[in-house]
Design a protein around this motif. Structure first.
Motif, PDB file in Angstrom:
ATOM      1  N   VAL A  43      43.137  45.511  25.522  1.00 22.38           N
ATOM      2  CA  VAL A  43      43.490  46.495  26.550  1.00 22.38           C
ATOM      3  C   VAL A  43      43.563  45.849  27.924  1.00 22.38           C
ATOM      4  CG1 VAL A  43      42.539  48.492  27.780  1.00 22.38           C
ATOM      5  CG2 VAL A  43      42.674  48.506  25.303  1.00 22.38           C
ATOM      6  N   SER A  44      42.787  44.786  28.162  1.00 22.78           N
ATOM      7  CA  SER A  44      42.790  44.135  29.475  1.00 22.78           C
ATOM      8  C   SER A  44      44.113  43.445  29.779  1.00 22.78           C
ATOM      9  CB  SER A  44      41.654  43.107  29.550  1.00 22.78           C
ATOM     10  OG  SER A  44      41.842  42.096  28.568  1.00 22.78           O
ATOM     11  N   PHE A  45      44.972  43.237  28.752  1.00 17.57           N
ATOM     12  CA  PHE A  45      46.263  42.595  28.976  1.00 17.57           C
ATOM     13  C   PHE A  45      47.398  43.605  29.052  1.00 17.57           C
ATOM     14  CE2 PHE A  45      43.798  39.321  26.603  1.00 17.57           C
ATOM     15  CZ  PHE A  45      43.690  38.421  27.637  1.00 17.57           C
ATOM     16  N   LEU A  46      47.079  44.891  29.160  1.00 13.17           N
ATOM     17  CA  LEU A  46      48.104  45.926  29.203  1.00 13.17           C
ATOM     18  C   LEU A  46      48.357  46.349  30.640  1.00 13.17           C
ATOM     19  CD1 LEU A  46      47.124  48.246  26.219  1.00 13.17           C
ATOM     20  CD2 LEU A  46      48.672  46.311  26.226  1.00 13.17           C
ATOM     21  N   CYS A  47      49.606  46.694  30.900  1.00 11.01           N
ATOM     22  CA  CYS A  47      49.981  47.268  32.198  1.00 11.01           C
ATOM     23  C   CYS A  47      49.540  48.720  32.219  1.00 11.01           C
ATOM     24  CB  CYS A  47      51.478  47.136  32.415  1.00 11.01           C
ATOM     25  SG  CYS A  47      52.088  47.985  33.874  1.00 11.01           S
ATOM     26  N   LEU A  48      48.879  49.150  33.288  1.00 10.92           N
ATOM     27  CA  LEU A  48      48.396  50.517  33.395  1.00 10.92           C
ATOM     28  C   LEU A  48      49.499  51.515  33.691  1.00 10.92           C
ATOM     29  CD1 LEU A  48      45.074  49.986  35.365  1.00 10.92           C
ATOM     30  CD2 LEU A  48      45.414  50.243  32.917  1.00 10.92           C
ATOM     31  N   VAL A  49      50.734  51.041  33.851  1.00 12.52           N
ATOM     32  CA  VAL A  49      51.865  51.938  34.084  1.00 12.52           C
ATOM     33  C   VAL A  49      52.655  52.157  32.806  1.00 12.52           C
ATOM     34  CG1 VAL A  49      54.009  52.254  35.367  1.00 12.52           C
ATOM     35  CG2 VAL A  49      52.011  51.329  36.510  1.00 12.52           C
ATOM     36  N   ASP A  73      54.883  39.260  34.503  1.00  9.97           N
ATOM     37  CA  ASP A  73      54.731  38.914  35.920  1.00  9.97           C
ATOM     38  C   ASP A  73      53.605  39.747  36.524  1.00  9.97           C
ATOM     39  OD1 ASP A  73      55.055  37.828  38.398  1.00  9.97           O
ATOM     40  OD2 ASP A  73      56.918  38.889  38.885  1.00  9.97           O
ATOM     41  N   PRO A  74      52.370  39.549  36.043  1.00 14.50           N
ATOM     42  CA  PRO A  74      51.276  40.453  36.440  1.00 14.50           C
ATOM     43  C   PRO A  74      50.906  40.300  37.897  1.00 14.50           C
ATOM     44  CG  PRO A  74      50.422  38.598  35.196  1.00 14.50           C
ATOM     45  CD  PRO A  74      51.919  38.478  35.144  1.00 14.50           C
ATOM     46  N   VAL A  75      50.519  41.418  38.493  1.00 16.30           N
ATOM     47  CA  VAL A  75      50.004  41.461  39.859  1.00 16.30           C
ATOM     48  C   VAL A  75      48.748  42.320  39.846  1.00 16.30           C
ATOM     49  CG1 VAL A  75      52.199  41.082  41.021  1.00 16.30           C
ATOM     50  CG2 VAL A  75      51.527  43.392  40.407  1.00 16.30           C
ATOM     51  N   PHE A 100      49.044  45.376  36.862  1.00  9.55           N
ATOM     52  CA  PHE A 100      50.310  45.999  36.537  1.00  9.55           C
ATOM     53  C   PHE A 100      51.370  44.921  36.390  1.00  9.55           C
ATOM     54  CE2 PHE A 100      47.954  48.470  39.685  1.00  9.55           C
ATOM     55  CZ  PHE A 100      47.715  49.642  39.003  1.00  9.55           C
ATOM     56  N   CYS A 101      52.489  45.311  35.747  1.00 14.05           N
ATOM     57  CA  CYS A 101      53.695  44.499  35.842  1.00 14.05           C
ATOM     58  C   CYS A 101      54.263  44.657  37.248  1.00 14.05           C
ATOM     59  CB  CYS A 101      54.728  44.939  34.803  1.00 14.05           C
ATOM     60  SG  CYS A 101      54.126  44.921  33.096  1.00 14.05           S
ATOM     61  N   ARG A 102      54.807  43.592  37.782  1.00 14.64           N
ATOM     62  CA  ARG A 102      55.307  43.658  39.161  1.00 14.64           C
ATOM     63  C   ARG A 102      56.421  44.676  39.295  1.00 14.64           C
ATOM     64  NH1 ARG A 102      55.074  40.259  43.538  1.00 14.64           N
ATOM     65  NH2 ARG A 102      54.031  38.663  42.308  1.00 14.64           N
ATOM     66  N   SER A 103      57.385  44.653  38.397  1.00 13.46           N
ATOM     67  CA  SER A 103      58.516  45.573  38.500  1.00 13.46           C
ATOM     68  C   SER A 103      58.066  47.015  38.290  1.00 13.46           C
ATOM     69  CB  SER A 103      59.581  45.194  37.476  1.00 13.46           C
ATOM     70  OG  SER A 103      59.049  45.225  36.161  1.00 13.46           O
ATOM     71  N   CYS A 104      57.106  47.237  37.371  1.00 14.17           N
ATOM     72  CA  CYS A 104      56.671  48.613  37.088  1.00 14.17           C
ATOM     73  C   CYS A 104      55.968  49.231  38.291  1.00 14.17           C
ATOM     74  CB  CYS A 104      55.754  48.621  35.866  1.00 14.17           C
ATOM     75  SG  CYS A 104      56.544  48.100  34.339  1.00 14.17           S
ATOM     76  N   ILE A 105      55.034  48.521  38.886  1.00 14.13           N
ATOM     77  CA  ILE A 105      54.284  49.103  39.997  1.00 14.13           C
ATOM     78  C   ILE A 105      55.156  49.271  41.233  1.00 14.13           C
ATOM     79  CG2 ILE A 105      53.429  46.837  40.738  1.00 14.13           C
ATOM     80  CD1 ILE A 105      51.585  50.235  40.896  1.00 14.13           C
ATOM     81  N   ALA A 119      50.031  49.295  48.605  1.00 13.61           N
ATOM     82  CA  ALA A 119      51.377  48.979  49.057  1.00 13.61           C
ATOM     83  C   ALA A 119      51.887  47.734  48.335  1.00 13.61           C
ATOM     84  CB  ALA A 119      51.391  48.766  50.578  1.00 13.61           C
ATOM     85  N   PRO A 120      53.205  47.567  48.197  1.00 13.47           N
ATOM     86  CA  PRO A 120      53.725  46.370  47.509  1.00 13.47           C
ATOM     87  C   PRO A 120      53.312  45.075  48.171  1.00 13.47           C
ATOM     88  CG  PRO A 120      55.426  48.059  47.672  1.00 13.47           C
ATOM     89  CD  PRO A 120      54.260  48.547  48.484  1.00 13.47           C
ATOM     90  N   GLU A 121      53.149  45.074  49.499  1.00 12.68           N
ATOM     91  CA  GLU A 121      52.751  43.838  50.153  1.00 12.68           C
ATOM     92  C   GLU A 121      51.273  43.508  49.932  1.00 12.68           C
ATOM     93  OE1 GLU A 121      53.037  47.195  53.205  1.00 12.68           O
ATOM     94  OE2 GLU A 121      54.317  46.313  51.655  1.00 12.68           O
ATOM     95  N   ASP A 122      50.488  44.469  49.426  1.00 10.03           N
ATOM     96  CA  ASP A 122      49.074  44.216  49.144  1.00 10.03           C
ATOM     97  C   ASP A 122      48.836  43.624  47.768  1.00 10.03           C
ATOM     98  OD1 ASP A 122      48.518  45.278  51.617  1.00 10.03           O
ATOM     99  OD2 ASP A 122      48.139  47.289  50.853  1.00 10.03           O
ATOM    100  N   LEU A 123      49.879  43.551  46.932  1.00  8.42           N
ATOM    101  CA  LEU A 123      49.721  43.037  45.573  1.00  8.42           C
ATOM    102  C   LEU A 123      49.567  41.530  45.593  1.00  8.42           C
ATOM    103  CD1 LEU A 123      52.473  45.184  43.831  1.00  8.42           C
ATOM    104  CD2 LEU A 123      50.026  45.634  43.886  1.00  8.42           C
ATOM    105  N   THR A 124      48.634  41.023  44.828  1.00  5.12           N
ATOM    106  CA  THR A 124      48.360  39.584  44.760  1.00  5.12           C
ATOM    107  C   THR A 124      48.342  39.143  43.307  1.00  5.12           C
ATOM    108  OG1 THR A 124      45.977  40.015  44.745  1.00  5.12           O
ATOM    109  CG2 THR A 124      47.018  39.600  46.892  1.00  5.12           C
ATOM    110  N   PRO A 125      48.636  37.862  43.028  1.00  9.36           N
ATOM    111  CA  PRO A 125      48.547  37.381  41.642  1.00  9.36           C
ATOM    112  C   PRO A 125      47.105  37.375  41.173  1.00  9.36           C
ATOM    113  CG  PRO A 125      49.830  35.885  43.028  1.00  9.36           C
ATOM    114  CD  PRO A 125      49.157  36.850  43.942  1.00  9.36           C
ATOM    115  N   PRO A 126      46.866  37.634  39.889  1.00 14.91           N
ATOM    116  CA  PRO A 126      45.489  37.590  39.371  1.00 14.91           C
ATOM    117  C   PRO A 126      44.955  36.170  39.310  1.00 14.91           C
ATOM    118  CG  PRO A 126      47.046  38.307  37.674  1.00 14.91           C
ATOM    119  CD  PRO A 126      47.830  38.040  38.896  1.00 14.91           C
TER     120      PRO A 126
END
Length: 1060
Positions: free
Chosen positions: A304-310, A317-319, A327-332, A351-358
């Motif tokens: 479950v930890s590797f699933l996108c919550l969307v 391309d996780p963020v 989340f997936c970058r495109s989905c969020i 916000a999209p600018e607050d997303l960072t790579p894990p």
């Protein structure tokens, strides 16, 4: 029957003792009939939770056959009561939850809202909540220590006051907090007794008749009112609503369960409807991978930890959001664009600018997941990072078999007209038109596969084309350039070259084109690359946080150069502000300066032998502040409003960084500025066109800086250094001010005032009678109090009496300064005084009482001529630092003694200069205790001897008067060094040395508008002080020779004149 129940194996088959009536033979049967619902809620040891089975794709086992003879176990009783239906059939898959865990969570939530000692509800008691097992805070510890209590933690105090041992408390049975009322009782009792009767309740574990989860009200029994029906608890089965019957099918008059997987009514559950909405927004079913492709049987929580919550697919391309969800970058991005900027998991702002790579460890675990190839006949297990390439190989193989001749026989047909021109012979517009479709395809590929990095895709295509054409030399050069090790210089090196050589944009671009045309290689980078490189070095690039948040300061991090007027359209007297000022926000500038020192801080931690991960808090940063006027900076160029042609600069220097590691008692200094008085370490904060004598305008311009500094004193900075978030506290010391600026900021009278010193309350007459024995008495708080007395005149005194009471304070102090001595201006002031002594000795002033102005001019002319002839010292209109250093030497005294007729006066001059030169290293040294310990020990004796010579041999000049800096030199130096450790390290020499940089940068960035010109000067001055660029310059000292060797110029007249 009781004997039979004791032989069963079920964990709840034995009846509780409180329900076993000794005179009733039907007790067990009543227990089975009336408590059967609560008994069946928790799963038995042999059962498996249906949710986990369904999530893993395992079907629910069929209900076992009912044996009516076996009625001893709770399972059989449940089946008997429900008419042969098992629990799985009644509740349905996906709707079972662990009710016992839900009950315990509810019970613990109740406990968190109660007081451990008195049982009261915490939110009803005013005041803060205290931790039962925590340590005493400073206020409590101080209050208890005054009453003789030396306990350090709350468990000891509670045991002493309330006679309750809380060391063995558990979160599931006892509350872990107590109210402020009990805190007051403990404080009043001095930590040893209680003056109030606090009855500590007895806390019991959670059970079925729990009085917290279902409290009883005996009030109904006393009033004999009709008891209302109690609300259904979590233990009971709730009544089935209308829409829940969609799980079953009507057969006659009975309802049977619908088989799992069959379609049901048109109405959808909210969760199913939400999934359908998400699919309509993201459209990622064909792009993202399902969890069914995982080849191995992994734990549910791990997968479950590797699933996108969307989209519930494997992360692509996780963020990571600021709240920690993945989340997936495109989905969020698509979801936040449609539904708003908040996290779909916890509804926090995102916000999209607050997303960072894990984290890299998570990415490595994600990309190493084994997936099963869905291609029929393949069955190969492929890692996630190479799964798409594996599937694409199948597609390419099929295309090659189906269409083998398409690629080989492809030719562009010419339908007549003009011959088709080559691509390179077209204009740029025609090239864009011809390659429009290809450019669109490449852009789509880059957005889909490479995260939008179009440049890398195009360079890679060009590299592959060169390799296929066997042009390996050019391909090697291109590959080296792509990897950052090409023949061209790094953009940071080019930026350092431009800033340190004061090249304007046009001059640098001309050099760039010349080198590129003559060498055929792009050695220097274009201007847009330099602008990209300078963004990382200027304030406003790095993210940070203040805890607590700064008062009256915006939390935004990406703030660059701002208007220093802070939105004010008029000055104090409601007239338009005739000034232009540009500055950085103070906290943003400090963050950029610390990131510039990141490598030095990490080196200091390693050299000190301190573990990097253990040093995340306790960092202290010492800041030196400087402010001084730059005099006349008038230029012929520049338009805009008429402003004063005098400028003031406010700057700061990071003097040291120390850290107090966990478990240590003393702080360790991990960074010390090696050149604290260099212009390379003095970072500009604010530039303004204003006269430094204008007290009102200076107050308006520096007021926001003072507010930001005061806010930072009460907070701590959270900044990432070395990959870890670390906590910094700042200490500010305003020491880099001359006599005039200190009097302006502290609201004192001018330098010619009766009160000669800014450190003590001595008058000029008192200082001349007693030159040595004085102490530092003034402070910023005392000056504020004296200003209030000056403003209100509470004793109704006359002007002279009031002036004598406030000791020279005449205006409101607006900036706190450190009561110290500026070494640079001390040298300059003392050199000016010695220059006048030399004039008086040449004219034998000790013999004449009132010489004329013509006589004084002739003495000065003779002194200037002698110094120019013997020491090549040109006369100056105003004393400066370089002239003062040359003048205050024994050589200058010997030159002056040639013009003095009396041998006695010559000897007095030599003795005076000798004593001064022995005292000077004490206030000029960075660390006098190490650099000049002998002079420091003899300073009091030398200063007393110096004062005796002035009082006797030069009494004609110092009878009832003395200069400001000479008084500070003789009276206050030992006390300041004993308090601060140094005077020379805290001088304003770095800020003074930057005056010439202001003029050079102003010529470098000449524009029509002075406002834009001031922005460029501030920006390039900041880059000039960057440690990062300085290290590049040190590493490329010999780049001029290497550049000359690389550029094989045919014309010997063309050469590069670069000053490294």
């Amino acid at each position: 029957m009781a004997a039979l129940s004791q032989e069963t194996d079920g964990p709840r088959s034995t009846m509780p003792a409180e329900l076993h009536h000794p005179h009733s033979e039907f007790s067990l049967w009543k227990f089975k009939l009336f408590r059967v619902k609560s008994m069946e809620k928790a799963p038995l040891p042999g059962e498996t939770q249906p949710e986990k089975r369904s999530s893993l794709g395992i079907s629910t086992p069929a209900a076992p056959n009912i044996d009516l003879n076996d009625v001893a176990g709770p399972e059989s009783v449940m089946k008997l009561c429900l008419g042969g239906k098992s629990k799985e059939n009644v509740e349905g898959p996906g709707r079972r939850v662990d009710i016992k865990l839900q009950e315990m969570d509810t019970h613990m939530n109740h406990l968190r809202s109660l007081c451990r000692l008195c049982g009261a509800t915490l939110w009803k008691v005013k005041g803060p909540v205290h931790d039962v097992h925590g340590d005493l805070d400073e206020v409590t510890k101080l209050a208890l220590r005054k009453m003789g209590c030396k306990f350090r933690g709350w468990p000891e105090v509670i045991l002493k006051v309330f006679k309750v041992d809380v060391t063995d408390d558990s979160e599931s049975v006892h509350p872990l907090s107590f109210c402020h009322r009990c805190w007051k009782n403990a404080i009043r009792g001095g930590g040893v007794c209680s003056f109030t009767r606090t009855k500590v309740p007895e806390w019991k574990p959670h059970s079925s008749p729990c009085y917290l989860c279902s409290p009883r009200k005996p009030l109904f029994q006393r009033t004999r009112r009709k008891r209302r029906k109690a609300a259904p608890r979590a233990q009971s089965l709730a009544k089935k609503t209308r829409w829940e019957y969609g799980e079953s099918i009507v057969v006659g008059e009975k309802r049977t369960l619908r088989p799992f997987g069959e379609s049901h009514s048109v109405w959808r559950k909210p969760s199913v409807q939400r999934e359908q909405w998400v699919r309509n927004i993201t459209h990622c079913q064909k792009d993202h991978l399902s969890t069914k492709l995982i080849s191995e049987k992994l734990p549910v929580d791990f997968s479950v930890s590797f699933l996108c919550l969307v989209c519930d697919h494997l992360l692509s391309d996780p963020v990571q959001s600021p709240c920690g969800h993945l989340f997936c970058r495109s989905c969020i991005i698509k979801l936040t664009h449609v539904l708003g900027r908040h996290c779909p998991a916890c509804n926090l702002p995102c916000a999209p600018e607050d997303l960072t790579p894990p984290a890299k460890t998570f990415l490595s675990a994600l990309y190493s997941l084994p997936l099963l190839c869905p291609k029929d006949g393949c069955g190969e297990q492929v890692r996630l990072d190479s799964f798409k390439a594996h599937c694409r190989s199948h597609e390419l193989g099929e295309d090659a078999k189906q269409r083998p001749s398409e690629v080989d026989n492809y030719m562009v047909g010419n339908k007549g007209g003009r011959p088709r021109q080559h691509l390179l012979s077209l204009t740029r517009r025609a090239q864009k038109h011809r390659l429009k479709e290809l450019k669109t395809q490449v852009k789509v590929f880059a957005d889909k596969e490479e995260g939008g990095d179009l440049k890398s895709v195009c360079l890679t295509l060009f590299l592959l084309a060169l390799r296929s054409a066997s042009e390996h030399r050019q391909a090697d050069e291109l590959e080296a350039l792509m990897q950052g090790r090409g023949f061209g210089l790094n953009p940071a090196v080019c930026l350092a070259i431009r800033v340190n050589t004061f090249l304007s944009c046009s001059q640098y671009h001309k050099m760039y084109r010349t080198v590129k045309a003559t060498s055929g290689r792009q050695i220097f980078q274009p201007l847009h690359s330099l602008r990209t490189a300078e963004k990382e070095l200027l304030p406003g690039f790095h993210q940070f946080e203040w805890q607590p948040a700064l008062k009256n300061v915006s939390p935004s991090c990406n703030v660059g150069i701002i208007n220093g007027l802070s939105g004010w359209v008029s000055s104090v007297d409601d007239s338009p502000a005739d000034t232009i000022t540009r500055r950085f926000r103070y906290d943003v500038a400090l963050v950029s300066a610390l990131k510039d020192l990141e490598e030095d801080i990490m080196d200091g931690l390693r050299e000190s032998g301190m573990e990097d991960s253990a040093c995340t808090s306790g960092f202290s940063v010492m800041i030196k502040e400087c402010c001084d006027g730059m005099g006349d900076v008038s230029e012929k160029h520049g338009g805009g409003p008429v402003v004063p042609e005098k400028a003031v600069r406010f700057s700061f220097t990071i003097m040291s960084v120390s850290v107090l590691a966990d478990g240590k008692k003393e702080a360790v200094t991990i960074f010390t500025e090696p050149k604290p008085n260099s212009e390379m370490s003095c970072k500009p904060l604010c530039l303004m066109f204003v006269d430094e004598s204008d007290h009102e305008t200076l107050t308006a311009l520096l007021g926001p800086i003072v507010a930001e500094r005061n806010a930072m004193k009460e907070s701590r900075l959270i900044l990432s250094i070395g990959g870890l978030s670390r906590s910094f506290r700042f200490h500010f010391r305003g020491t880099g001010y001359d006599e005039k600026m200190v009097r302006e900021m502290e609201g004192l009278e001018a330098s010619g005032s009766t009160y000669v010193c800014t450190l003590c309350d001595s008058t000029r007459a008192e200082a001349s009678k007693n030159m040595v024995l004085h102490s530092v008495t003034r402070s910023h708080e005392e000056n504020l109090e004296r200003y209030e007395i000056w403003r209100s005149n509470p004793f109704s005194e006359s002007a002279d009496e009031l002036r004598d009471r406030v000791k020279g304070v005449s205006s409101k102090p607006f900036l706190e300064t450190q009561p110290t001595l500026d070494a640079l201006h001390c040298d300059i002031g003392n050199a000016s005084e010695f220059f006048k002594i030399f004039q008086d000795e040449i004219g034998e002033m000790h013999k004449e009482v009132n010489p004329s102005r013509e006589q004084r001019r002739s003495w000065r002319a003779a002194l200037d001529k002698q110094l120019r002839k013997k020491m090549k010292l040109k006369p100056v209109m105003r004393m400066n630092g370089n002239y003062a250093r040359r003048l205050m030497t024994m050589e200058a005294v010997e030159v002056v003694c040639e013009l003095v007729p009396s041998e006695e006066r010559k000897e007095a001059l030599r003795e005076l200069m000798r004593l001064y030169l022995q005292m000077k290293p004490v206030w000029r040294a960075t660390n006098p205790a190490k650099e000049c310990p002998d002079q420091l020990c003899r300073y009091s004796f030398n200063s007393q001897r110096f004062a005796d010579i002035l009082s006797t041999s030069f009494k004609y000049r110092y009878n009832g008067k003395i200069t400001n800096y000479l008084h500070k030199t003789l009276a206050h130096v030992p006390e300041i060094i004993e308090r601060d450790g140094s005077i020379g390290a805290w001088a304003s020499e770095g800020n003074e040395s930057s005056n010439k940089l202001f003029r050079r940068f102003r010529k470098m960035n000449a524009r029509q508008s002075k406002a834009f010109e001031l922005e460029d000067v501030l920006k390039h001055h900041w880059l000039y002080t960057s440690k990062y660029l300085q290290k590049f310059m040190e590493a490329h000292k010999d780049s001029a020779k290497a550049l000359q060797a690389t550029v094989d110029l045919d014309d010997e007249d063309m050469s590069l004149d670069i000053d490294f």
